[in-house]
Design a protein around this motif. Structure first.
Motif, PDB file in Angstrom:
ATOM      1  N   ARG A  21       0.830  -1.209   0.000  1.00 18.85           N
ATOM      2  CA  ARG A  21       0.000   0.000   0.000  1.00 18.85           C
ATOM      3  C   ARG A  21       0.860   1.254   0.000  1.00 18.85           C
ATOM      4  NH1 ARG A  21      -1.907   3.446   3.600  1.00 18.85           N
ATOM      5  NH2 ARG A  21      -1.123   2.339   5.400  1.00 18.85           N
TER       6      ARG A  21
ATOM      7  N   TYR B 135       0.601   4.111  -2.971  1.00 18.87           N
ATOM      8  CA  TYR B 135       0.101   5.466  -2.697  1.00 18.87           C
ATOM      9  C   TYR B 135       1.167   6.449  -2.222  1.00 18.87           C
ATOM     10  CZ  TYR B 135      -4.353   3.126  -3.096  1.00 18.87           C
ATOM     11  OH  TYR B 135      -5.401   2.393  -3.558  1.00 18.87           O
TER      12      TYR B 135
ATOM     13  N   ALA C 283       4.769   8.155  -4.541  1.00 17.05           N
ATOM     14  CA  ALA C 283       4.035   6.945  -4.916  1.00 17.05           C
ATOM     15  C   ALA C 283       4.732   6.251  -6.084  1.00 17.05           C
ATOM     16  CB  ALA C 283       2.603   7.299  -5.295  1.00 17.05           C
TER      17      ALA C 283
ATOM     18  N   PRO D 102       3.082   3.645  -8.124  1.00 16.24           N
ATOM     19  CA  PRO D 102       1.913   2.796  -8.389  1.00 16.24           C
ATOM     20  C   PRO D 102       2.211   1.650  -9.348  1.00 16.24           C
ATOM     21  CG  PRO D 102       1.671   4.923  -9.450  1.00 16.24           C
ATOM     22  CD  PRO D 102       2.921   4.997  -8.633  1.00 16.24           C
TER      23      PRO D 102
END
Length: 132
Positions: A90, A94, A101, A103
């Protein structure tokens, strides 16, 4: 004036209707949903590869059935998630206040959503064609 319906091969019609009934069954629905989730699973594994150091992230990516979001016979929900050993997934997705981040989950979804839909349709069609 109504036209008469003439069935040339009633056995084939009966078989087709039986196959269609099986295609709408819970097992077919779940297989189709799992096929779509598997497309995402594979893409997430590929996109997470730059973050493999110990292999924990790779081993922690799983596909799981979500009974709470599923409706028997109508909706089968599967999700790609992580085991608790990869708690940091996570944070990678994020970012944090000290890290940008990186992603890999959302881009996987965006890249493969059409392929996943096709996998679901193909699995249902296979069930119709093969009778379950």
């Amino acid at each position: 004036m109504a036209r008469a319906l003439v069935v040339q091969n009633p056995d084939a019609l009966t078989a087709a209707l039986d196959n269609a009934e099986r295609a709408a069954a819970e097992s077919t629905l779940r297989k189709a949903a799992a096929a779509g989730a598997t497309v995402f699973y594979r893409e997430i594994k590929v996109r997470a590869m730059p973050y493999y150091r110990t292999g924990t992230l790779e081993r922690s990516i799983i596909v799981t059935y979500v009974a709470e979001d599923s409706v028997e016979g109508n909706i089968a929900t599967y999700m790609v998630t992580f085991k608790s050993a990869a708690w940091y997934a996570r944070l990678l997705e994020y970012g944090t206040s000290k890290m940008a981040a990186r992603p890999f989950i959302r881009p996987s979804y965006e890249a493969k959503k059409q392929d996943a839909g096709k996998a679901v349709i193909n699995k249902i069609q296979e069930s119709v064609d093969n009778g379950g």
